[in-house]
Design a protein around this motif. Sequence first.
Motif, short mmCIF file in Angstrom:
data_model
loop_
_atom_site.label_atom_id
_atom_site.label_comp_id
_atom_site.label_asym_id
_atom_site.label_seq_id
_atom_site.Cartn_x
_atom_site.Cartn_y
_atom_site.Cartn_z
N ARG A 1 0.82 -1.21 0.00
CA ARG A 1 0.00 0.00 0.00
C ARG A 1 0.85 1.25 0.00
NH1 ARG A 1 -5.74 0.91 1.96
NH2 ARG A 1 -6.66 -0.55 0.49
N PHE B 1 -4.81 19.41 4.45
CA PHE B 1 -5.10 20.83 4.29
C PHE B 1 -5.22 21.54 5.63
CE2 PHE B 1 -6.47 19.52 0.05
CZ PHE B 1 -5.82 20.49 -0.67
N ARG B 2 -5.86 20.86 6.53
CA ARG B 2 -6.11 21.48 7.82
C ARG B 2 -4.82 21.96 8.46
NH1 ARG B 2 -10.58 19.13 11.63
NH2 ARG B 2 -10.48 20.58 13.35
N ILE C 1 -2.90 24.72 6.28
CA ILE C 1 -3.46 26.06 6.43
C ILE C 1 -3.04 26.67 7.76
CG2 ILE C 1 -5.60 27.34 6.68
CD1 ILE C 1 -5.71 26.48 4.01
N ARG C 2 -3.12 25.85 8.79
CA ARG C 2 -2.76 26.34 10.11
C ARG C 2 -1.31 26.81 10.12
NH1 ARG C 2 -4.61 26.77 14.89
NH2 ARG C 2 -6.65 25.88 15.29
N SER D 1 0.41 27.74 7.56
CA SER D 1 0.66 28.84 6.64
C SER D 1 0.32 30.19 7.27
CB SER D 1 -0.17 28.65 5.36
OG SER D 1 -1.52 28.91 5.63
N LEU D 2 -0.46 30.18 8.33
CA LEU D 2 -0.79 31.42 9.02
C LEU D 2 0.48 32.14 9.46
CD1 LEU D 2 -3.84 30.58 11.27
CD2 LEU D 2 -3.69 32.38 9.54
N PRO E 1 1.81 28.68 2.00
CA PRO E 1 2.00 27.31 2.50
C PRO E 1 3.39 26.80 2.17
CG PRO E 1 0.59 27.31 0.57
CD PRO E 1 0.93 28.74 0.84
N ARG F 1 -0.79 13.55 4.47
CA ARG F 1 -1.39 12.49 5.28
C ARG F 1 -1.61 11.26 4.42
NH1 ARG F 1 -7.73 13.66 5.84
NH2 ARG F 1 -7.99 13.74 3.63
N ARG G 1 -3.41 7.22 4.20
CA ARG G 1 -4.51 6.43 4.75
C ARG G 1 -3.96 5.30 5.59
NH1 ARG G 1 -8.50 5.45 -0.16
NH2 ARG G 1 -9.60 4.33 1.45
N ARG H 1 -4.90 -1.13 6.16
CA ARG H 1 -6.03 -2.01 6.51
C ARG H 1 -5.52 -3.42 6.63
NH1 ARG H 1 -9.00 1.20 8.69
NH2 ARG H 1 -8.85 3.18 7.62
N ASP I 1 -10.88 -9.76 13.81
CA ASP I 1 -11.53 -9.91 12.51
C ASP I 1 -11.54 -11.34 12.00
OD1 ASP I 1 -12.65 -7.60 11.84
OD2 ASP I 1 -10.89 -6.76 10.84
N ARG J 1 -20.86 -13.04 2.66
CA ARG J 1 -20.88 -11.98 3.64
C ARG J 1 -19.49 -11.51 3.99
NH1 ARG J 1 -21.41 -12.74 8.46
NH2 ARG J 1 -21.59 -14.99 8.40
N SER J 2 -18.63 -12.47 4.26
CA SER J 2 -17.42 -12.08 4.97
C SER J 2 -16.14 -12.13 4.13
CB SER J 2 -17.26 -12.96 6.21
OG SER J 2 -17.16 -14.30 5.82
N ARG K 1 -9.61 -8.66 0.64
CA ARG K 1 -8.56 -8.56 1.65
C ARG K 1 -8.58 -9.74 2.61
NH1 ARG K 1 -10.33 -3.85 2.80
NH2 ARG K 1 -10.82 -4.62 4.85
#
Lengths: 292, 393
Positions: free
Chosen positions: B182, B193-194, B197-198, B200-201, B207, B213, B215, B218, B252, B308-309, B313
Amino acid sequence: MDEWKTLQDELAREGYVASPDLAMALHLAIALGRPLLLEGAAGVGKTEIARALAQARDTRLIRLQCYEGLDAAQAIYEWNYQKQLLSIRAAAEDGEGARAAEARIFSEEFLLERPLLAAIRQKVAPVLLIDEIDRADEEFEAYLLEVLSDFAITVPELGTIEAVTRPHVILTSNGTRDLSDALRRRCLYAHVDYPDRETELAILRARAPQVEARLGEQIVGFVQAVRKEDLEKVPGVAEMLDFAAAIAGLGVADLADDPAVLHVALATLLKTQGDRAALPPEVAARLAGKAA
Amino acid sequence: MSRVTRFAARDPGIAARLTGFLAHLRGHGFALGIGEAETALRALEHVRVADPDMTRRALRAVCAGRAEDVGRFDALFDAFWLNAGRVRERVTPSARADKTTRSTREDATARSSATGRADSPEGEDGAGDTAAEGTGKLIASGLRNLMKKDLRDVVSPADVAQAEIVARQLGQALRDRRSRRRRAARKGAGIDFRRTIRRSLASGGEPLALARRTRPDRPVKITALADVSGSMTLYARPFLAFLSGLMRADGDTDAYLFHTRLVRITDALRDPDPLRALNRLTLLSDGFGGGSKIGEALDLFARTHARRSVDGRTVVLILSDGYDSADPELIGAALARLRKRGCRIVWLNPLKGWDGYAPVARGMAAALPHLDLFAPAGTLADLAALEPELARI
């Protein structure tokens, strides 16, 4: 004391035929203010009931479709970054201090509502449909539990946003993974199965009144027989309605009349190559003959 | 609905009776707490309590939490409220006596909970017999061994502890591999972005440093199917211990047993009390040591539980020697069907470790083209040695 029956009738007026079990579960969920968890195979009308309820109660339906990797930014809220960027630039040119700019860009004005936040800020309690919760990850499930018990969402930069009204929450699951016991315990539960013959006929009459009664009975009988065959994807209620529309649209008066047309219309019922092969025209004609 | 339970004259009232009912359900394996009792009481305010149908529906919506519960609820409801089940003791618990009612029923009910039968007779050996009856319909069998073997002799808690270590390592091996792939595919994806932006202030909206970030990884899911037929008796022991370990290491994991039938043992293995887990397993595995119908079991699995299961993966672990008393063609077809779901299939065969072994058993030969890995595994040590192999597939 018979409100659940009233609810069942209300839903029926919106074209949703709910079994007594389902109507009772839904009624209690609303009366007690608890979420309702619906489980069952794909295509039995789990999602549809939320739509019907929203229409019956004349309120908004807010839908959150779950998928793997769903995170807070898509489910709860997100900051409007583009707007923030522009605003920071403007602030710098106007000579606004960094602290003042920060306070301004992390305010309501820059907050983008996503379904969960939107659901708790409606003036009239909406129906919040959290669809296929089993597709979301466990982390999200845990977060959802928190929202569903407090009906409050905390945005670090803004503080806690309390619910204006409590939404009617409906969760659906296809059972691709086991849901946590904690989530199950928070919810009322109803298992939705494929409708029986009578119920399915009622659904067909409600949703496709143009189909003649006798043909309708044939169609439902045929679809119920097809469901018993060994298929990869068992046709649901929506497929049945498509099939009925196709049959009616093709001007068929009797299902057993024309095997060729029947075979063409099967495209609405059977959605994989394997299933098409499993139900060759002769077999379909035989099933239709039985249903007639 | 003409029969109605008559309660004692000093009946303590609806709240206590309902508590008694919830204790009755709890004894049969429903996960219910004080919160549910309160909800159930409140729910009854919204229905006509004198109408058994309505009350049944209301309580079912509150108390049942999953599809299996729904199926069992009706019988339990009848047994408690309508005297339709056994009448062993008059159940008129007071709020105070609740604790004792539970403890007197706990023993018997915990045993029958594994079978999903509400009204099982309570004789000393009764629980075992109903277990056979309650679950014996999955596959009709010609060769079921009715001499029950106690799995407590087969798996000891010490084995489980050791197996847990191995299981954790194997789980890790599968997971690690997954995350490596992965990460490589994900290079440079996603900007936070969050945070950007913070930051970049500080630089007046420029920026300069991009926060990124990724993912989260899994983990893969393991679904295990263990053959516990006669020819496998010797090898079933370490594998069941391994499964118990696997269950404890990872939430799992899904596990099944098969001989002439297919039985899901996930819930039994996940019981927090290891001894009770083994007890429940014993109840589920009657016919243990009989013949095997690998093809039918796999086919049933592919058609029902797998839908179902099992997904892309999932690693499906099958432990079997491939000696089948039924049609070997079925094995190939079932595995092909399973493969369509995108999972990887690992077949562990204890016989493969033998000198000069060739997969000549017809069942095994039919299975080979559909396997991602075919490896020997007879003992825990063999399983531990699988780690690098599993990491490769």
